[in-house]
Design a protein around this motif. Structure first.
Motif, PDB file in Angstrom:
ATOM      1  N   HIS A 133      -8.491  -2.914  -5.542  1.00 19.87           N
ATOM      2  CA  HIS A 133      -7.812  -3.315  -4.306  1.00 19.87           C
ATOM      3  C   HIS A 133      -7.614  -2.112  -3.374  1.00 19.87           C
ATOM      4  CE1 HIS A 133      -5.249  -5.417  -1.586  1.00 19.87           C
ATOM      5  NE2 HIS A 133      -4.258  -4.565  -1.799  1.00 19.87           N
ATOM      6  N   ARG A 136     -10.923  -1.018  -1.766  1.00 19.82           N
ATOM      7  CA  ARG A 136     -11.281  -1.973  -0.717  1.00 19.82           C
ATOM      8  C   ARG A 136     -10.487  -1.686   0.561  1.00 19.82           C
ATOM      9  NH1 ARG A 136     -12.603  -7.961  -2.587  1.00 19.82           N
ATOM     10  NH2 ARG A 136     -13.468  -7.207  -4.521  1.00 19.82           N
ATOM     11  N   GLN A 137      -9.200  -1.412   0.325  1.00 22.31           N
ATOM     12  CA  GLN A 137      -8.316  -1.134   1.454  1.00 22.31           C
ATOM     13  C   GLN A 137      -8.831   0.088   2.231  1.00 22.31           C
ATOM     14  OE1 GLN A 137      -6.119  -3.169   2.289  1.00 22.31           O
ATOM     15  NE2 GLN A 137      -4.485  -2.171   3.429  1.00 22.31           N
ATOM     16  N   GLY A 160      -1.571  -0.677  -2.028  1.00 19.24           N
ATOM     17  CA  GLY A 160      -2.583  -0.357  -3.045  1.00 19.24           C
ATOM     18  C   GLY A 160      -3.060   1.092  -3.026  1.00 19.24           C
TER      19      GLY A 160
END
Ligand SMILES: Nc1ncnc2c1ncn2[C@@H]1O[C@H](COP(=O)(O)OP(=O)(O)OP(=O)(O)O)[C@@H](O)[C@H]1O
Length: 299
Positions: A133, A136-137, A160
């Motif tokens: 996560h 991805r952020q 995250g």
């Protein structure tokens, strides 16, 4: 010069539910503005309206001098935006995805992407579908910043990210500001934005309850402290200090709630022999509390 973000009486209803209730905001060029509030307060709703993804029920919003409804496309071309639920395309690598978005924007300087990815410790070669996560952020952060937008709007961007990357990310935002850009970021945690924001706005139940500088907000905040004394804590002395709101004790430790500066309190307490001081960062609820209590007193 136009404010970079300006809303007047911005209101949003979802059926009978009033999600935003007359928000008036004005953010100048070169500011980092933190938009704070607890879950469900209306942060994402405000942000989605500013990004041109949701229409207001009443009132107006202009971004970079452009109406977010009538001049949406023009406005979006000059914006960087990170949604709260950023996902990307699972089958593409970070690089493929960012190149795709860069092409849609008419090209970006690729070295900017590479440098940002390095700073955030993001491996651009990995498929987005296998990223954690937090990683991805990071892709989401790069896509929001890579084209040097005049305004960057980020919805809970630090979700995250580990603390070291978080600090690096805040550095990227400071760079945006130093280059003359403007940043609008939301969070439900004050400590995440206080290091970088110039001003913060606090929203609660769809209403903007306060807009002010981080310094003043912290001063207004109620801070919790635990003072452990060598002997019995001098509770009466502590209660009499200006700004001290609550005093309880367990054993030789006094638990205090203090509004504003703690310097006076420490000066008064010191002659009684302090063994240990623990200060807790004020959280948003305590700031709300201080704010509401003050308005109650003024009313
Ligand atoms: N599409 C929708 N339909 C109905 N109600 C909605 C919709 N979107 C948001 N709401 C409601 O509007 C209010 C504000 O939601 P919003 O997502 O803006 O809050 P938030 O401050 O971003 O909270 P969080 O930190 O939890 O994301 C909430 O009560 C939410 O349930």
């Amino acid at each position: 010069m136009h404010p970079v973000v300006e809303t007047q009486g911005l209101t949003k209803r979802f059926g009978p539910h009033l999600a935003l209730d007359g928000i008036d905001l004005s953010i100048a060029a070169g500011e980092i503005f933190g938009y704070l509030g607890p879950n469900g307060a209306g942060k994402t709703t405000t942000i989605r309206i500013l990004a041109g993804l949701l229409q207001p029920s009443a009132g107006r919003a202009a971004v970079l001098g452009l109406d977010v409804v009538r001049q949406r496309d023009l406005m979006q071309a000059r914006l960087g935006y990170l949604p709260g639920n950023f996902v990307g395309y699972d089958d593409l690598s970070g690089e493929q995805y960012l190149r795709y978005l860069a092409n849609l924007r008419g090209g970006v300087e690729w070295h900017v992407v590479v440098t940002m990815a390095k700073r955030l410790d993001l491996d651009l070669g990995r498929r987005i579908g296998v990223l954690s996560h937090g990683n991805r952020q990071k892709v989401g952060i790069v896509q929001a910043l890579m084209h040097h937008p005049e305004l960057v709007i980020l919805d809970e961007p630090t979700t995250g990210l580990d603390p070291i990357i978080q600090r690096e990310f805040l550095g990227l935002l400071a760079d945006v500001r130093d280059a003359g850009g403007t940043v609008f970021l939301s969070s439900h945690i004050l400590s995440e934005v206080e290091a970088v924001a110039d001003r913060v706005g606090i929203i609660r139940d769809g209403r903007l309850v306060v807009v002010e500088s981080v310094e003043r907000l912290k001063h207004r905040a109620v801070r919790r402290m635990d003072l452990t004394f060598v002997g019995a804590p001098p509770l009466e002395v502590l209660s009499s200090v200006a700004g001290v709101r609550e005093v309880t004790s367990s054993g030789s430790t006094a638990h205090l709630a203090v509004e504003g500066s703690t310097a006076k309190l420490l000066a008064v307490a010191a002659p009684h022999g302090i063994e240990q001081i623990v200060t807790h960062e004020p959280d948003l609820e305590e700031i709300f509390l201080a704010y509401y209590e003050r308005t109650d007193r003024l009313a």
